[in-house]
Design a protein around this motif. Structure first.
Motif, PDB file in Angstrom:
ATOM      1  N   ILE A 275      -2.797  72.555  95.802  1.00 35.68           N
ATOM      2  CA  ILE A 275      -2.279  72.437  94.437  1.00 35.68           C
ATOM      3  C   ILE A 275      -2.531  71.038  93.879  1.00 35.68           C
ATOM      4  N   GLU A 276      -2.311  70.034  94.700  1.00 37.04           N
ATOM      5  CA  GLU A 276      -2.547  68.657  94.264  1.00 37.04           C
ATOM      6  C   GLU A 276      -4.018  68.465  93.876  1.00 37.04           C
ATOM      7  N   THR A 277      -4.916  69.021  94.688  1.00 37.69           N
ATOM      8  CA  THR A 277      -6.344  68.892  94.412  1.00 37.69           C
ATOM      9  C   THR A 277      -6.727  69.652  93.147  1.00 37.69           C
ATOM     10  N   LEU A 278      -6.214  70.874  92.995  1.00 40.45           N
ATOM     11  CA  LEU A 278      -6.510  71.664  91.803  1.00 40.45           C
ATOM     12  C   LEU A 278      -6.027  70.973  90.536  1.00 40.45           C
ATOM     13  N   SER A 279      -4.890  70.273  90.631  1.00 39.36           N
ATOM     14  CA  SER A 279      -4.373  69.578  89.447  1.00 39.36           C
ATOM     15  C   SER A 279      -5.341  68.489  88.986  1.00 39.36           C
ATOM     16  N   VAL A 280      -5.981  67.830  89.947  1.00 39.95           N
ATOM     17  CA  VAL A 280      -6.967  66.801  89.605  1.00 39.95           C
ATOM     18  C   VAL A 280      -8.208  67.437  88.987  1.00 39.95           C
ATOM     19  N   ILE A 281      -8.682  68.526  89.599  1.00 44.36           N
ATOM     20  CA  ILE A 281      -9.874  69.208  89.097  1.00 44.36           C
ATOM     21  C   ILE A 281      -9.644  69.738  87.683  1.00 44.36           C
ATOM     22  N   ILE A 282      -8.496  70.373  87.482  1.00 40.19           N
ATOM     23  CA  ILE A 282      -8.160  70.922  86.157  1.00 40.19           C
ATOM     24  C   ILE A 282      -8.069  69.812  85.123  1.00 40.19           C
ATOM     25  N   GLN A 283      -7.441  68.709  85.506  1.00 40.56           N
ATOM     26  CA  GLN A 283      -7.279  67.578  84.580  1.00 40.56           C
ATOM     27  C   GLN A 283      -8.635  67.021  84.153  1.00 40.56           C
TER      28      GLN A 283
ATOM     29  N   THR B  30     -14.051  68.438  78.753  1.00 41.92           N
ATOM     30  CA  THR B  30     -14.514  69.509  77.868  1.00 41.92           C
ATOM     31  C   THR B  30     -13.772  69.569  76.541  1.00 41.92           C
ATOM     32  N   THR B  31     -12.484  69.204  76.542  1.00 43.05           N
ATOM     33  CA  THR B  31     -11.687  69.313  75.314  1.00 43.05           C
ATOM     34  C   THR B  31     -11.115  67.987  74.848  1.00 43.05           C
ATOM     35  N   GLY B  32     -11.156  66.971  75.722  1.00 39.58           N
ATOM     36  CA  GLY B  32     -10.562  65.687  75.371  1.00 39.58           C
ATOM     37  C   GLY B  32      -9.054  65.671  75.521  1.00 39.58           C
ATOM     38  N   LYS B  33      -8.492  66.772  76.054  1.00 37.42           N
ATOM     39  CA  LYS B  33      -7.039  66.877  76.215  1.00 37.42           C
ATOM     40  C   LYS B  33      -6.680  66.951  77.693  1.00 37.42           C
ATOM     41  N   ARG B  34      -5.481  66.459  78.002  1.00 40.85           N
ATOM     42  CA  ARG B  34      -4.984  66.491  79.368  1.00 40.85           C
ATOM     43  C   ARG B  34      -3.992  67.630  79.534  1.00 40.85           C
ATOM     44  N   VAL B  35      -4.124  68.382  80.622  1.00 41.84           N
ATOM     45  CA  VAL B  35      -3.183  69.461  80.927  1.00 41.84           C
ATOM     46  C   VAL B  35      -1.884  68.876  81.474  1.00 41.84           C
ATOM     47  N   PHE B  36      -2.013  67.851  82.306  1.00 45.66           N
ATOM     48  CA  PHE B  36      -0.855  67.205  82.921  1.00 45.66           C
ATOM     49  C   PHE B  36      -0.705  65.788  82.361  1.00 45.66           C
ATOM     50  N   ARG B  37       0.496  65.276  82.391  1.00 42.67           N
ATOM     51  CA  ARG B  37       0.707  63.910  81.919  1.00 42.67           C
ATOM     52  C   ARG B  37      -0.085  62.922  82.762  1.00 42.67           C
ATOM     53  N   MET B  38      -0.220  63.263  84.054  1.00 44.21           N
ATOM     54  CA  MET B  38      -1.046  62.469  84.954  1.00 44.21           C
ATOM     55  C   MET B  38      -1.305  63.300  86.195  1.00 44.21           C
TER      56      MET B  38
END
Length: 328
Positions: free
Chosen positions: A266-274, A280-288
């Motif tokens: 999960i920790e790794t996926l959060s980095v990949i998703i971010q 691609t969109t210039g937006k962050r899914v997570f605050r960090m």
């Protein structure tokens, strides 16, 4: 084999780490091996700057000493190829982490080894691991958890091993960001593999090795729990990640590592998703990212984040054990 041997293994590793720490931590301070904190990280972490790092050396020493003493004792003074392979990965990935930490704290390059250097080292160790396995006529198929289905990979198993060891070491490394977070979640995951190694196969050598890791991490937690007096650094996190990947391979529970090590995934996926979202969109899914920092910035206390992730780690470990026992 008496279950007292299992408790003794944990106790020896725990005591070695606890006894080494009061000697080792002041030594690290004298050498000025203090952690540098990234400016873009949570502001609350700035007060941790200067906390001794490379504490992973204590963990590695404790695991190596305990496993060699205990396993050699129960095997009449001999160690089989599985233990030598685990020590190769533990020490090899630990050396990579040590070089990374050394560059950060001594040469004042906060990013340590560059990504190509680190990846090359991980691949070389993984290839050596594979070569030794093939010399032992190791099974090159993988089992699908919860089923009787087996998939033969043949020569592609070499690539699979490289991906597993490199991926596991980096995933565990990403999880090491809060006081006690990795030490606790890793102890839970190694504990789960110790249970499966003994009750599922059984494999006494890997059981004892896994328990020595659990004991060493519990001892390290005495000094690493919030507020941490020492960090394990990449020395410890890369070594632990590579080792848990190697254990999963040797036990033929490769796919199950994704479940038992769910927190690391999960920790790794959060980095990949971010990264993908921002590029691609210039937006962050997570605050960090990684994810533990997201919850910190949402206002959770560090201790709340850590204990929550520990609980999630326990649930993943139980799920992994259940799937393997149920499918047996």
């Amino acid at each position: 084999m008496s279950q007292y041997t299992f408790l003794i293994t944990i106790a020896i590793a725990f005591l070695i780490t606890v006894l080494l720490s009061p000697i080792f931590i002041p030594f690290l301070k004298r050498l000025k091996f203090g952690q540098s904190i990234r400016e873009e990280g949570p502001k609350s972490h700035q007060k941790k700057s200067g906390t001794p790092t490379m504490g992973g050396l204590m963990i590695i020493l404790s695991i190596a000493i305990t496993s060699i003493i205990v396993i050699a004792k129960v095997n009449s003074g001999t160690l089989n190829y599985e233990i030598w392979l685990l020590l190769l990965v533990l020490l090899g990935f630990g050396l990579l982490g040590f070089l990374d930490d050394f560059i950060k704290v001594v040469m004042k390059r906060n990013l340590g080894l560059n990504s190509k250097q680190k990846l090359l080292g991980q691949i070389v160790i993984s290839i050596i691991f594979y070569i030794v396995l093939r010399q032992q006529q190791f099974d090159t198929s993988i089992m699908i958890p919860g089923t009787d289905w087996k998939m033969e990979l043949g020569w592609f198993y070499a690539v699979f091993i490289i991906v597993m060891l490199v991926g596991a070491s980096n995933a565990v490394n990403l999880t090491d960001g809060l006081d006690g977070l990795l030490a606790g979640t890793a102890a839970i995951a190694f504990g789960a593999f110790a249970i499966l190694a003994w009750y599922g196969l059984p494999n006494l050598n890997i059981t004892l090795f896994s328990l020595s890791v659990v004991g060493a991490l519990l001892g390290f937690l005495v000094f690493n729990a919030h507020p941490a007096k020492v960090f394990m650094g990449d020395t410890g996190s890369l070594a632990l990640g590579g080792t848990i990947g190697a254990i999963a391979i040797l036990l033929k529970l490769e796919i199950l590592l994704v479940i038992i090590g769910g927190v690391f995934v999960i920790e790794t996926l959060s980095v990949i998703i971010q990264v993908i979202s921002f590029k691609t969109t210039g937006k962050r899914v997570f605050r960090m990212s990684p994810l533990h920092h997201h919850y910190e910035l949402k206002g959770w206390s560090e201790w709340r984040v850590v204990t929550t992730f520990w609980l999630v780690g326990v649930l993943f470990a139980i799920l992994g054990i259940y799937i393997e026992v149920w499918s047996a």
